[in-house]
Scaffold this motif. Structure first.
Motif, short mmCIF file in Angstrom:
data_model
loop_
_atom_site.label_atom_id
_atom_site.label_comp_id
_atom_site.label_asym_id
_atom_site.label_seq_id
_atom_site.Cartn_x
_atom_site.Cartn_y
_atom_site.Cartn_z
N LEU A 93 -1.51 7.16 67.10
CA LEU A 93 -1.13 7.75 65.81
C LEU A 93 -0.22 8.97 66.03
O LEU A 93 0.76 9.17 65.32
CB LEU A 93 -2.37 8.14 65.01
N ILE B 180 -4.52 2.16 56.72
CA ILE B 180 -5.45 1.48 57.62
C ILE B 180 -6.88 1.88 57.27
O ILE B 180 -7.10 2.92 56.67
CB ILE B 180 -5.15 1.75 59.11
N LEU C 288 -5.18 11.55 57.04
CA LEU C 288 -6.33 10.79 57.51
C LEU C 288 -7.60 11.45 57.02
O LEU C 288 -7.65 12.66 56.80
CB LEU C 288 -6.32 10.66 59.04
N ILE D 291 -2.59 -1.06 62.46
CA ILE D 291 -1.55 -0.02 62.46
C ILE D 291 -0.17 -0.68 62.44
O ILE D 291 0.70 -0.29 61.64
CB ILE D 291 -1.71 0.90 63.70
N GLN E 245 -7.66 -2.46 65.41
CA GLN E 245 -7.08 -1.33 64.70
C GLN E 245 -5.60 -1.19 65.05
O GLN E 245 -4.80 -0.78 64.21
CB GLN E 245 -7.86 -0.04 65.01
N CYS F 277 -5.06 6.90 56.54
CA CYS F 277 -6.07 6.35 57.43
C CYS F 277 -7.46 6.71 56.90
O CYS F 277 -7.83 7.86 56.86
CB CYS F 277 -5.93 6.94 58.84
N ALA G 107 -10.30 5.71 60.27
CA ALA G 107 -9.71 4.66 61.12
C ALA G 107 -10.39 4.52 62.47
O ALA G 107 -10.29 3.48 63.10
CB ALA G 107 -8.23 4.93 61.31
N THR G 108 -11.08 5.55 62.93
CA THR G 108 -11.68 5.46 64.26
C THR G 108 -13.21 5.48 64.22
O THR G 108 -13.85 5.49 65.26
CB THR G 108 -11.20 6.63 65.17
N GLN H 35 -11.39 1.64 57.95
CA GLN H 35 -12.45 1.73 58.95
C GLN H 35 -12.76 0.36 59.56
O GLN H 35 -12.94 0.22 60.75
CB GLN H 35 -13.71 2.33 58.33
N ILE I 252 1.21 11.63 58.12
CA ILE I 252 -0.10 10.95 58.16
C ILE I 252 -1.16 11.77 57.43
O ILE I 252 -1.28 12.98 57.64
CB ILE I 252 -0.56 10.72 59.63
#
Ligand SMILES: Nc1ncnc2c1ncn2[C@@H]1O[C@H](COP(=O)(O)OP(=O)(O)OP(=O)(O)O)[C@@H](O)[C@H]1O
Ligand SMILES: [Mg+2]
Lengths: 217, 347
Positions: free
Chosen positions: B183, B87, B196, B151, B147, B164, B167-168, B89, B194
């Motif tokens: 997540l 995933i 990230l 996902i 988002q 990721c 991602a946030t 931004q 994961i």
């Protein structure tokens, strides 16, 4: 105005539509493929082939820089070979198509250019093949721009087809030249121009409507 | 689950070459959430993009589930990517497709039949809380919802690993929290590993088990999150943490801070208490047993994934000989002590 003249004008509308529709459909089919090729073979693109890309680009630029009238005359032997004659509506389709292909190709390339590179990347991260990226990402995501390009192409072809009248084809352009210009019939000139305006307007409105429907942005 | 061995990346060549990633080793354990944190331009995106070979490393090997991706053919790599969800931004959803069709895309690419696609997409929309949005287009969604779609899409091929990339970073704090919770849920429910990357300590603190600090293309420090928050091992780690916690001595004190102890100086210490080692009894014990005073300059309690972390900056006000004993005593306790410097006594 005589009824014979009205019939002539009436028929010429269909001749124009015939030339524009056939050359439009063929040039769009080939031009889309060429436009996609121009885009995906760029350096760092999904099918990067810089040498091929330069060659295609030069061919397209040459095609676009030759004025339509010159092109129509220059390819007479080729036209004759292809359709058996170099005069008439069917014969006019050959130069119209050839003139429109590079035009379409650049418009399509421009439309693809508007697709966010991130989308290609996302598809690659999912394991998409280049072909899947073209059919499932690039073309659908660019469809608003592609429809705009197709609209512009049809409108340009109406203009070109009028010039084809000067080199022996029929259609509204031929009527305007033969009767409106050569025989000083301003009414005929006015009517043919008005019809062309209506055609262009109609195509533009249809195109705008389709773009609106296609875009979910 | 993910192993980077000696992975480096150089963009360009000759004098214009950019060493975006110096040779890096990183191990992401199965089932863990590992966060890579660093400032802008540190090489975070380059690192994560090397994991699924969106960026081909200049050197080194990338192993995902014990398979060396760098050794695979184009088609082998495409297949391997079905096991690696990603995933982004900026979400990277197809605007021409509905939510349902976006989630279905990876399955279409794999050649799965329409019926099976339905059976797999609907539970994913359920999981991500998007069941009522199936027919919406991305343009009609909020950032957080987008988002979630991304996902769900990344999970569609049932990957073993989720990458990721910030991602946030495009989301507000509340939405960030809800995405991080999602997540974390996916991590525990599906056992998904994961990796990230982020520039926000908050993200690391909230969901990561392990953190790797990256700067100028180098992995500076890799640690368990609990350890990192109590006792970062590198100077950069401390800087990062202090910037985040905003736990620095007051400015006027900083100006007076000396590196070496002198004749008449007091040490300034930073204490980090883990778990339920309460701070108050220690302070009163110091006063009682060593007969010194402890002046608390800054103090706060942090909650690191349910574990308490107490942080304090204090001046140990006593004769040098005694404060040395105090430091020795503190070091024996289960807490982290760092001497920040010394200040002249003002008596
Ligand atoms: N395609 C590229 N070509 C040349 N240089 C690049 C390329 N991509 C990244 N770089 C350079 O590599 C370095 C690391 O970039 P990277 O995108 O990995 O940083 P980042 O940590 O993700 O930063 P940010 O937080 O801003 O996203 C930067 O100096 C960047 O300019
Ligand atoms: Mg980045």
């Amino acid at each position: 105005m005589s009824s014979a003249m009205i019939e002539r004008i009436w028929n010429s509308i269909f001749e124009t539509l015939y030339m524009v529709a056939v050359s439009g459909l063929i040039s769009i089919a080939i031009g889309v493929a060429l436009g996609v090729a121009l885009y995906v073979t760029r350096p760092r693109q999904i099918l990067a082939m810089p040498a091929l890309n330069s060659v295609l680009s030069i061919i397209v630029n040459v095609g676009r820089s030759v004025p339509f009238i010159i092109l129509a005359l220059a390819i007479v032997p080729f036209t004759k070979l292809l359709v058996g004659s170099f005069i008439g509506n069917t014969a006019a389709i050959v130069p119209l198509t050839i003139a429109a292909i590079p035009f379409v190709a650049r418009l399509i390339e421009g439309a693809l250019n508007e697709v966010q590179p991130g989308l290609i990347e996302a598809a690659q991260s999912m394991g998409a093949t280049p072909r899947q990226i073209i059919t499932k990402v690039l073309l659908p995501e660019a469809r608003g721009g592609i429809i705009t390009g197709v609209t512009i192409t049809f409108i340009a072809l109406i203009g070109y087809s009028a010039m084809a009248g000067a080199v022996g084809a029929g259609g509204l352009g031929a009527i305007a030249i033969n009767y409106g210009y050569n025989r000083y019939n301003s009414l005929v000139m006015l009517i043919t121009v008005a019809i062309m305006v209506v055609l262009v307007q109609g195509i533009q409105m249809l195109g705008d409507y389709l773009v609106r429907r296609a875009n979910h942005k | 689950m993910i192993k980077l061995e000696n992975v480096s990346k150089i963009y360009g060549q000759g004098s214009g070459a950019v060493h975006a990633l110096k040779p890096v080793d990183l191990h992401v354990p199965k089932g863990s959430i590992t966060g890579v944190i660093g400032t802008s331009g540190a090489g975070k995106s380059t690192l994560i993009r090397c994991v699924n070979l969106l960026e081909r490393p200049s050197t080194g090997r990338v192993l995902v589930d014990e398979q060396d991706l760098t050794a695979l053919s184009e088609s082998g790599l495409r297949k391997a990517r079905h096991d690696i969800g990603m995933i982004f931004q900026h979400f990277n959803l197809l605007s021409s497709r509905t939510v349902f069709a976006n989630v279905a895309l990876p399955l279409e690419l794999m050649g799965i039949t329409k019926r099976d696609i339905r059976d797999r997409v609907l539970p994913l929309l359920e999981l991500t809380g998007l069941s009522d949005k199936a027919a919406s287009y991305p343009a009609e969604l909020s950032g957080g919802q987008k988002q979630r779609v991304a996902i769900a899409r990344a999970l569609a091929s049932r990957p073993k690993v989720l990458l990721c990339d910030e991602a946030t970073s495009a989301l507000d704090p509340q939405t960030t929290a809800s995405i991080l919770t999602l997540l974390r849920d996916i991590n525990t429910q599906l056992g998904l590993t994961i990796l990230l990357i982020t520039h926000e300590m908050e993200v690391v603190k909230t969901i990561c088990d392990q953190v790797a600090l990256i700067a100028n293309g180098e992995l500076v420090e890799t640690a368990e999150v609990g350890d990192f928050f109590t006792a970062p091992r590198t100077q950069l780690g401390r800087t990062f943490l202090n910037d985040y916690l905003e736990l620095e001595p007051p400015r006027n004190l900083l100006e007076r801070l000396l590196e070496a102890p002198g004749e008449r100086t007091h040490p300034i210490v930073r204490l980090a208490f883990r778990g339920d080692t309460a701070s108050a009894p220690i302070i009163s014990r110091l006063s009682r047993e060593f007969d010194i005073e402890v002046s608390i300059l800054e103090a706060r309690i942090e909650d690191i994934q349910g574990r308490t972390l107490g942080l304090m900056i204090a001046e140990l006000m006593g004769p040098t000989a005694i404060t040395q004993d105090v430091l020795t005593f503190l070091n024996k306790l289960d807490l982290h002590v760092e001497v920040l410097g010394h200040v002249q006594r003002n008596d």
